[in-house]
Design a protein around this motif. Structure first.
Motif, short mmCIF file in Angstrom:
data_model
loop_
_atom_site.label_atom_id
_atom_site.label_comp_id
_atom_site.label_asym_id
_atom_site.label_seq_id
_atom_site.Cartn_x
_atom_site.Cartn_y
_atom_site.Cartn_z
N VAL A 141 0.83 -1.21 0.00
CA VAL A 141 0.00 0.00 0.00
C VAL A 141 0.85 1.26 0.00
O VAL A 141 0.54 2.24 -0.68
N ILE A 142 1.95 1.23 0.76
CA ILE A 142 2.79 2.43 0.84
C ILE A 142 4.03 2.33 -0.05
O ILE A 142 4.85 3.24 -0.09
N GLN A 143 4.19 1.15 -0.71
CA GLN A 143 5.26 0.96 -1.69
C GLN A 143 6.66 1.11 -1.07
O GLN A 143 7.53 1.84 -1.59
N VAL A 144 6.88 0.41 0.04
CA VAL A 144 8.21 0.35 0.65
C VAL A 144 8.62 -1.12 0.75
O VAL A 144 7.79 -2.02 0.60
N TYR A 162 9.01 6.57 6.75
CA TYR A 162 7.87 7.48 6.53
C TYR A 162 8.12 8.42 5.35
O TYR A 162 7.22 8.67 4.54
N SER A 163 9.31 8.92 5.23
CA SER A 163 9.60 9.89 4.17
C SER A 163 9.60 9.26 2.78
O SER A 163 9.52 9.98 1.77
N SER A 164 9.68 7.92 2.72
CA SER A 164 9.73 7.23 1.43
C SER A 164 8.37 6.69 0.99
O SER A 164 8.28 6.04 -0.05
N TRP A 165 7.36 6.93 1.78
CA TRP A 165 6.03 6.41 1.42
C TRP A 165 5.56 7.02 0.10
O TRP A 165 5.78 8.21 -0.18
N ASN A 166 4.88 6.20 -0.68
CA ASN A 166 4.27 6.67 -1.92
C ASN A 166 2.84 7.11 -1.60
O ASN A 166 1.95 6.28 -1.38
N TRP A 211 2.58 7.82 -11.23
CA TRP A 211 2.56 7.97 -9.77
C TRP A 211 3.58 7.06 -9.07
O TRP A 211 3.69 7.08 -7.84
N GLY A 212 4.27 6.24 -9.83
CA GLY A 212 5.28 5.35 -9.24
C GLY A 212 4.69 4.17 -8.49
O GLY A 212 5.30 3.65 -7.55
#
Length: 544
Positions: A141-144, A162-166, A211-212
């Motif tokens: 869901v957050i693409q990590v 957190y800073s890398s969340w899509n 959107w990656g």
């Protein structure tokens, strides 16, 4: 009669809905096991069809699962390296052996051991498993990409990233969850399937790439031919131990899924039949170069949530999968991961509720047991968590039985009923007669304590006779027999007569085999406590 009339509309909708969910999952689980995507797809079709024909549960969706895929991957790692050309052949042989073990277990009716899983354990396990599934879907869901897969470290790594969340992916996943939540009342609309089609559309139009957001990815599918894996005898023997672990994880997860919904809808349970159905499914999957199959919790939950009413939903799903593979395989590869993850999370979210545990806190029963089951699954995983919870429940049962509660009986109202004097103070104990009734079966852990409690009670008053009511005792183990003989010998030395009442057939048979003069047949022939008391009273009256 048309096919539409033969298959209820709810099963058609549910089958179509879960087909779109199962296809990409099968591909993902193949990657976990280190096999080609085709292995998961073969397992998917075979599991749906074979369990639908043989199995008992009307909700169970049998396909490749993440748990069995992980066990296969870790088990094969002890034999061959990941890139070995023999890996796939060993995997198929492992699946085949697991199926053989499951069928053998079913034929020997070992499914009955599942009754040792108490309902609080099952509910706690379901809660913990659903929570674990949700956490494992969050990276999509957050693409990590967390480095660890265990519950707490995975959560911590996701929070740290957190800073890398899509945020586009997160928005897509949350939107899918909200849509599923607010449309849950409309059972006739395949909302999950429509979301997948919408996600494919966004991917085809290029939005998800912009959107990656990752998609499932492309895969190939070739019709397999059945054959037994060609391995040396040494290789087969090496796989037996791993196959046992795979079979255990399949049945542990499948049984939990099946029994959870059987309890919810009060459906009959046939564990031995399900063992055979799962075994046949894995045998066929192994022969056709497929993965291990089991009744996955998320897929079964999704089937029930989509409104399935019978096993026909699995057949609809199998047909839909085949059609999709033949005609629309290139589009399936475009399903965005956040939408797929959201559908899985929504499917199991209904089991992340504290309401089922409320009654245990009100009753003050099994609170600790249900909480242990939850945390055991979260901390130790599916199979280990279930085994730990079962062991704890059995130990707690043994602990309660090992501290026997003995009722001292008296006659109620001058009649033929003998009841616990502590509960009914108006009951009167016969003069010179001690009547004891253990409230738990007599076995190795409490036999000595029961005997000592009777001896201690005798010291409080002058008794000439002892009646031991064994109505709660279905059988006697060797320790119990030895303790009864010691008790009888002690009473004989004290010139106190011992008689057994309400003796069951199996206990009487055991005493007949013992053939001790301390227990002649006349000492355990009393059909009731009243019969035994009357015998003593007649002896006393004739003596006077």
């Amino acid at each position: 009669m048309t096919v539409a009339k033969k298959i209820p509309i709810f099963d058609v909708i549910a089958g179509l809905s879960i087909a779109g969910l199962l296809l990409p999952e099968a591909v993902a689980y193949s990657n976990i096991a280190g096999l080609s995507p085709q292995s998961g797809l073969v397992a998917l079709v075979l599991g749906l069809v074979i369990y639908g024909l043989i199995g008992n549960s009307r909700f169970a969706i049998v396909s490749s699962t993440s748990s069995s895929a992980a066990v296969i991957s870790s088990g094969l790692a002890t034999i061959v390296v990941f890139s070995s050309p023999e890996r796939a052949t060993l995997a198929y042989a492992l699946v085949f052996l697991s199926g053989i073990l499951l069928v053998i277990a079913g034929l020997f009716k070992l499914g009955e051991v599942t009754h040792f899983i108490a309902k609080p354990v099952l509910k706690g396990f379901s809660f913990g498993l659903a929570l674990s599934i949700v956490v494992k879907q969050l990276p999509a869901v957050i693409q990590v990409h967390p480095a660890h897969s265990d519950f707490f470290r995975q959560l911590w790594e996701m929070l740290q990233a957190y800073s890398s969340w899509n945020w586009h992916a997160l928005g897509m996943g949350l939107s899918a969850l909200l849509i599923l939540q607010f449309t849950q009342r409309y059972k006739t609309i395949p909302v999950a399937l429509l979301l997948i089609i919408l996600g494919i559309g966004l991917n085809v139009m290029g939005y998800t790439q912009e959107w990656g957001i990752r998609s499932v990815g492309h895969f190939e599918f070739v019709l397999p031919s059945a054959s037994l894996p060609h391995l040396s005898m040494n290789s087969w023997l090496q796989l037996v131990e791993i196959a046992l672990a795979v079979a255990l994880i399949i049945y542990a997860e499948s049984y939990t899924s099946i029994r959870t919904f059987a309890l919810k809808y009060n459906d009959p349970s046939e564990p031995n039949r399900d063992l055979i159905a799962l075994g046949v499914g894995n045998i066929c999957s192994g022969l056709l170069k497929g993965m291990a199959v089991g009744a996955g919790y998320s897929a079964t939950s999704a089937n029930e949530t989509a409104g399935a009413k019978s096993k026909k939903s699995a057949w609809v799903a199998a047909l839909a999968v085949v059609i999709f593979l033949l005609c629309f395989r290139q589009y399936i590869a475009n399903i965005p991961e956040p939408i797929l993850a959201s559908i899985v999370m929504y499917a199991v979210s209904g089991h992340i509720r504290f309401t089922p545990f409320k009654q245990y806190f009100i009753w003050r029963k099994d609170r600790l047991l249900s909480m242990i089951a939850i945390w055991a699954v979260i901390i130790f995983g599916v199979l280990n968590g279930l085994v730990i919870a079962i062991i704890v429940s059995i130990l707690m049962m043994l602990k309660s039985y090992s501290v026997p509660q003995i009722a001292w009986l008296g006659r109620l109202g001058g009649g033929h009923d003998f009841v616990d004097i502590d509960r009914f103070p108006e009951a009167v104990a016969p003069d010179g007669i001690l009547i004891a009734r253990p409230d738990h079966p007599m076995f190795f852990a409490n036999a000595e304590k029961i005997s000592n409690a009777i001896i201690h009670k005798l010291s409080e008053q002058n008794y000439q006779h002892v009646i031991l009511n064994l109505e709660e005792c279905p059988s006697l183990d060797s320790t119990s027999v030895e303790e009864l003989l010691l008790l009888a010998q002690h009473l004989q030395d004290q010139k106190i007569d011992l008689q057994l009442a309400r003796v069951r057939r199996s206990v009487a048979q055991t005493l007949l085999y013992v053939n001790s003069p301390l227990f002649p047949q006349s000492s355990y022939e009393a059909q009731s406590v009243d019969d035994a008391v009357q015998q003593y009273e007649q002896i006393a009256s004739s003596a006077t």
